[in-house]
Design an enzyme around this catalytic site. Structure first.
Site, PDB file in Angstrom:
ATOM      1  N   LYS A 115       0.833  -1.202   0.000  1.00 14.78           N
ATOM      2  CA  LYS A 115       0.000   0.000   0.000  1.00 14.78           C
ATOM      3  C   LYS A 115       0.870   1.256   0.000  1.00 14.78           C
ATOM      4  CE  LYS A 115      -2.513   0.660   3.911  1.00 14.78           C
ATOM      5  NZ  LYS A 115      -2.459   2.048   4.398  1.00 14.78           N
ATOM      6  N   SER A 116       1.849   1.321   0.880  1.00 16.76           N
ATOM      7  CA  SER A 116       2.694   2.524   0.969  1.00 16.76           C
ATOM      8  C   SER A 116       3.394   2.792  -0.367  1.00 16.76           C
ATOM      9  CB  SER A 116       3.768   2.338   2.045  1.00 16.76           C
ATOM     10  OG  SER A 116       3.202   2.398   3.310  1.00 16.76           O
ATOM     11  N   ARG A 143       2.913   5.986  -3.449  1.00 16.71           N
ATOM     12  CA  ARG A 143       4.038   6.831  -3.888  1.00 16.71           C
ATOM     13  C   ARG A 143       4.273   6.703  -5.388  1.00 16.71           C
ATOM     14  NH1 ARG A 143       4.153   5.731   1.417  1.00 16.71           N
ATOM     15  NH2 ARG A 143       5.527   6.900   2.808  1.00 16.71           N
ATOM     16  N   ARG A 160      -7.927  12.686  12.620  1.00 12.33           N
ATOM     17  CA  ARG A 160      -6.468  12.484  12.728  1.00 12.33           C
ATOM     18  C   ARG A 160      -5.708  13.805  12.545  1.00 12.33           C
ATOM     19  NH1 ARG A 160      -5.135   7.222   9.251  1.00 12.33           N
ATOM     20  NH2 ARG A 160      -3.087   7.584  10.193  1.00 12.33           N
ATOM     21  N   SER A 216       7.411   9.964  11.680  1.00  8.81           N
ATOM     22  CA  SER A 216       6.307   9.693  10.761  1.00  8.81           C
ATOM     23  C   SER A 216       6.802   9.708   9.324  1.00  8.81           C
ATOM     24  CB  SER A 216       5.205  10.741  10.940  1.00  8.81           C
ATOM     25  OG  SER A 216       4.321  10.703   9.835  1.00  8.81           O
ATOM     26  N   GLN A 237       4.907   9.589   6.881  1.00  3.59           N
ATOM     27  CA  GLN A 237       3.979  10.425   6.105  1.00  3.59           C
ATOM     28  C   GLN A 237       4.412  11.885   6.136  1.00  3.59           C
ATOM     29  OE1 GLN A 237      -0.011   9.553   7.420  1.00  3.59           O
ATOM     30  NE2 GLN A 237       0.101   7.437   6.723  1.00  3.59           N
ATOM     31  N   ASP A 297       2.879  -0.503  12.041  1.00  2.00           N
ATOM     32  CA  ASP A 297       1.684  -1.164  11.511  1.00  2.00           C
ATOM     33  C   ASP A 297       1.589  -2.631  11.918  1.00  2.00           C
ATOM     34  OD1 ASP A 297       0.882   1.168  10.325  1.00  2.00           O
ATOM     35  OD2 ASP A 297       1.772   0.695   8.380  1.00  2.00           O
ATOM     36  N   ARG A 323      -5.773   3.048  18.314  1.00  3.46           N
ATOM     37  CA  ARG A 323      -5.411   1.632  18.207  1.00  3.46           C
ATOM     38  C   ARG A 323      -4.969   1.014  19.525  1.00  3.46           C
ATOM     39  NH1 ARG A 323      -2.367   0.825  12.454  1.00  3.46           N
ATOM     40  NH2 ARG A 323      -4.352   0.786  11.321  1.00  3.46           N
TER      41      ARG A 323
HETATM   42  C1  S3P Z   1       2.678   5.069   6.170  1.00  2.00           C
HETATM   43  C2  S3P Z   1       3.329   5.468   7.293  1.00  2.00           C
HETATM   44  C3  S3P Z   1       2.901   5.113   8.646  1.00  2.00           C
HETATM   45  C4  S3P Z   1       1.956   3.919   8.631  1.00  2.00           C
HETATM   46  C5  S3P Z   1       0.907   4.042   7.591  1.00  2.00           C
HETATM   47  C6  S3P Z   1       1.507   4.184   6.213  1.00  2.00           C
HETATM   48  C7  S3P Z   1       3.177   5.524   4.865  1.00  2.00           C
HETATM   49  O1  S3P Z   1       2.229   6.208   9.239  1.00  2.00           O
HETATM   50  O2  S3P Z   1       1.362   3.744   9.894  1.00  2.00           O
HETATM   51  O3  S3P Z   1       0.082   2.888   7.596  1.00  2.00           O
HETATM   52  O4  S3P Z   1       2.734   5.010   3.831  1.00  2.00           O
HETATM   53  O5  S3P Z   1       4.033   6.414   4.849  1.00  2.00           O
HETATM   54  P1  S3P Z   1       3.056   7.381   9.992  1.00  2.00           P
HETATM   55  O6  S3P Z   1       4.203   7.658   9.156  1.00  2.00           O
HETATM   56  O7  S3P Z   1       2.140   8.546  10.122  1.00  2.00           O
HETATM   57  O8  S3P Z   1       3.389   6.780  11.334  1.00  2.00           O
END
Ligand code: S3P
Length: 429
Positions: free
Chosen positions: A24-25, A29, A124, A167, A169, A317, A347
């Site tokens: 997924k990640s 991207r 969030r 993070s 993200q 995760d 969670r």
């Molecule tokens: C992710 C980063 C993580 C993860 C999320 C996907 C990503 O979150 O928990 O499921 O794709 O960069 P955070 O970076 O906010 O912890």
């Protein structure tokens, strides 16, 4: 039984071969970079879940043509100047990665977009991405720190940024903004998080330096289209690995799964928990390609294991699946994991509530939890709280219970793993 509840029966055996869905990640991207690249990118094994679909829908709303012949996507890149302001708000649905990363991608482009999401995403925190994007020169407004998030892109200056929370993200939003900024953008992380954005930027042709916790990008590069194969999602595969590790006689072989070292901390923890883990990495990667290979996990013994705060960003995760594993025996303790309270659900609270409902001996802490695996679960009804990883974790824990269990809101698995319950049935007996 309501249609979004699923009955899970105890399993005597668990095992087989499986391919996890596309990561997924990485899918998010690749799709975002393909959208602003020159030329048509072909992405194989694209993630099938609702989160990745949200990113595709947002990119389409920005004017990008995307042909889906799932699990392959063809994305007709529009170049850095080719996206247009969407007519309607961009709906990131349940996906934090979509809202935060697309915001970064747009921040340095001359357009305006408003992000919305579902009830969970609307709770969030978004200031963590808004603050650095503002520092770079974008105008970003929020509603008391939350969605809706309005991003008015413009010309950005590269910055050095040290995120206050670990993070990926946040790091990724800043790096994607840095792609369209003047000069150099650096993100310095106290504890390194997953590096998929740095690798993906390289794959599409940007100059990126990756060293330990520091990632730097030179702004202004034009990206080229790629043909790429997304590896299987190690976080999704973790549920099968936890079941195999937990059930005596359990064994699972996972092919073509991502082995990026910023994600593989789970394998060490499985070994600490008593499992036998074998890994065979595929050879012959291109610059920027994601490592992948085969993992075999077998039940060995049940050991007590502790997750230290510094390990949490590399396992964020995987913690629900590890909690499920601990209910089979052994025990687990994690601290420094307060970030879990800002995921698709709180969670910590929802995990503890659901496992306790199945009969686990589990304690909630402000920044973590403890599972004492000394008593067998009786089975019961656990509420997934709208959270895909909790639905899957409860299903795995239920395999080890004395009686049947019901997972309420089990359809949440569609976010990252459509078909999860069909595979669960195929692997367990
Ligand atoms: C992710 C980063 C993580 C993860 C999320 C996907 C990503 O979150 O928990 O499921 O794709 O960069 P955070 O970076 O906010 O912890």
């Amino acid at each position: 039984m309501p249609s979004n509840d699923v009955l899970v029966r105890p399993a005597a055996r668990f095992g087989g071969r499986v391919r996890a869905p596309g990561d997924k990640s990485i899918s998010h991207r690749y799709a975002m970079l393909a959208a602003v690249a020159d030329g048509s990118s072909v992405l194989h094994n694209f993630a099938p879940g609702a989160d990745a679909r949200a990113t595709v829908a947002c990119l389409r709303a920005l004017g990008v043509e995307i042909r889906a012949d799932l699990p392959t996507l063809t994305i007709i890149g529009r170049g850095p100047g080719g996206l247009c302001s969407p007519k309607n708000p961009l709906d990131a649905a349940n996906s934090g990665t979509t809202a935060r990363l697309v915001a970064g991608l747009l921040a340095g482009l001359p357009l305006t977009a408003t992000f919305i999401g579902d009830a969970s995403l609307s709770r969030r925190p978004m200031e963590r991405v808004a603050a650095p994007l503002r520092r770079m020169g974008a105008r970003v407004s929020l509603d008391a720190g939350h969605l809706p998030m309005r991003v008015e892109g413009g010309s950005l200056e590269g910055i050095d940024y040290e995120p206050a929370v670990a993070s990926a993200q946040v790091k990724s939003a800043v790096l994607l903004a840095g792609l369209h900024a003047r000069g150099r953008t650096r993100v310095i992380e106290p504890v390194p998080t997953r590096n998929h954005t740095g690798l993906a930027l390289r794959l599409f042709g940007a100059a990126v330096e990756l060293s330990g916790g520091t990632t730097a990008i030179e702004g202004g590069a034009r990206l080229h289209a790629v043909e790429a194969d997304v590896p299987g999602d190690l976080s999704s595969a973790t549920f099968w690995m936890a079941a195999a590790a937990g059930l005596p006689g359990g064994s699972v072989e996972i092919e073509g799964v991502g082995l990026n070292p910023t994600r593989t901390a789970i394998l060490d923890v499985l070994r600490r928990a008593g499992a036998v883990v074998e890994v065979a990495a595929e050879q012959g990667l291109r610059e920027g390609d994601e490592p992948r290979g085969r993992i075999v996990v077998r039940h060995g013994s049940h050991q007590a294991f502790t997750i230290a705060p510094g390990e949490v960003p590399g396992l964020i995760d995987e913690l629900p699946a590890l909690a499920a594993l601990a209910t089979f025996g052994g025990s687990m303790s994690v601290s420094g994991a307060g970030e879990l309270r800002h995921k698709e659900s709180d969670r910590i609270a929802a995990l503890v509530r659901g496992l306790a409902a199945l009969g686990a001996d589990v304690d909630e802490r402000t920044d973590g939890f403890e599972v004492c695996g000394g008593r067998r679960l009786h089975g019961g009804t656990a509420d997934a709280a709208g959270d895909h990883r909790l639905a899957m974790a409860f299903a795995i824990a239920a395999l080890g219970a004395a009686g049947p269990s019901v997972i309420q809101g089990a359809d949440a698995v569609d976010v990252s793993y459509p078909g999860f319950f069909e595979t669960l049935t195929a692997l367990s007996s």
